[in-house]
Design a protein around this motif. Sequence first.
Motif, PDB file in Angstrom:
ATOM      1  N   ARG A  98       0.835  -1.196   0.000  1.00 12.18           N
ATOM      2  CA  ARG A  98       0.000   0.000   0.000  1.00 12.18           C
ATOM      3  C   ARG A  98       0.876   1.254   0.000  1.00 12.18           C
ATOM      4  NH1 ARG A  98      -5.267  -0.897   1.404  1.00 12.18           N
ATOM      5  NH2 ARG A  98      -5.493   1.218   2.199  1.00 12.18           N
ATOM      6  N   SER A 100       0.062   5.609   0.162  1.00 14.15           N
ATOM      7  CA  SER A 100      -0.878   6.730   0.130  1.00 14.15           C
ATOM      8  C   SER A 100      -0.117   8.029   0.387  1.00 14.15           C
ATOM      9  CB  SER A 100      -1.997   6.550   1.163  1.00 14.15           C
ATOM     10  OG  SER A 100      -1.484   6.566   2.476  1.00 14.15           O
ATOM     11  N   MET A 110      -4.899   6.936  -2.454  1.00 14.87           N
ATOM     12  CA  MET A 110      -4.605   5.615  -1.906  1.00 14.87           C
ATOM     13  C   MET A 110      -4.354   4.622  -3.045  1.00 14.87           C
ATOM     14  SD  MET A 110      -7.351   5.545   1.255  1.00 14.87           S
ATOM     15  CE  MET A 110      -8.678   6.188   0.226  1.00 14.87           C
TER      16      MET A 110
END
Length: 265
Positions: A98, A100, A110
């Motif tokens: 991930r 962001s 995101m």
Amino acid sequence: MKSLISFLLLTLMCFVASCTNKSHDVVEEENLDAKKMLQGIWIDEESLQPVWRADHDSIFYADSTSVPVAFKIVGDSILLGSGEQEVRYAIILQTQERFSFRNQNDEEVMLVKSKDVSDAYAFTKRPPVSLNQNNRIARDTVLYVGEKRLHCYVNVNPTKYKVYVTSFNPDGVEVSNVYYDNTIHLAVYEGNKKLYGHEFKKQDFTNLVPSDFMEKAILSDLAFSKVVNDDIHYQAQFVIPDSNTSFYVAVKVSSKGEVTLDRDK
């Protein structure tokens, strides 16, 4: 004693100078581990559409006209571009899966790392888009000016001259799109006699088009307008790609082969 004092003063001066130099030489250290973690294809968490591909020191956008941009990660920010064009975005979260950050509008973007091999097709290189579909456009017009029968030829020729247009993608990240400019050849004949001929380039109109507009525009077309007295009127059209903004310049050719350029009214 004087020698000792002199030595201590010299040592102190060197120490101060050293500290001063260090303060000026502070350079933000790049986080190479974070850069390595960002390698690969990343997709939007909500739409699942590919956004960018990080490859070594560059980021490639999922857009055939976008220019790759250099990137690095320093502290808690990702820096895109270089030199005066460098833009800093604050990182909120970075893991193996991930990523962001806050975009230009202070909105959170995101991304998740793609696991779909077909997402690579979004980054297949395609030739940059040019207006007029990269085709040479030719027009042949016969006009009667007074007692003269004139033949007018217009050829719009795509070139390799690049025009960059900066915009923001749906994630609020600044990208530059590249387009190709055109040159346009205008020729006027009376029978076999050439009255006028010129290959127009964007630079020919520098004094007539606002500089900030000209920088982002391409010379798109030269269209016949009308005949007034002994003058043939054309309109040179300048367009900023991906917009509805145009600017026109009047091109007037007399039956004697004299040309006048003026802002279109």
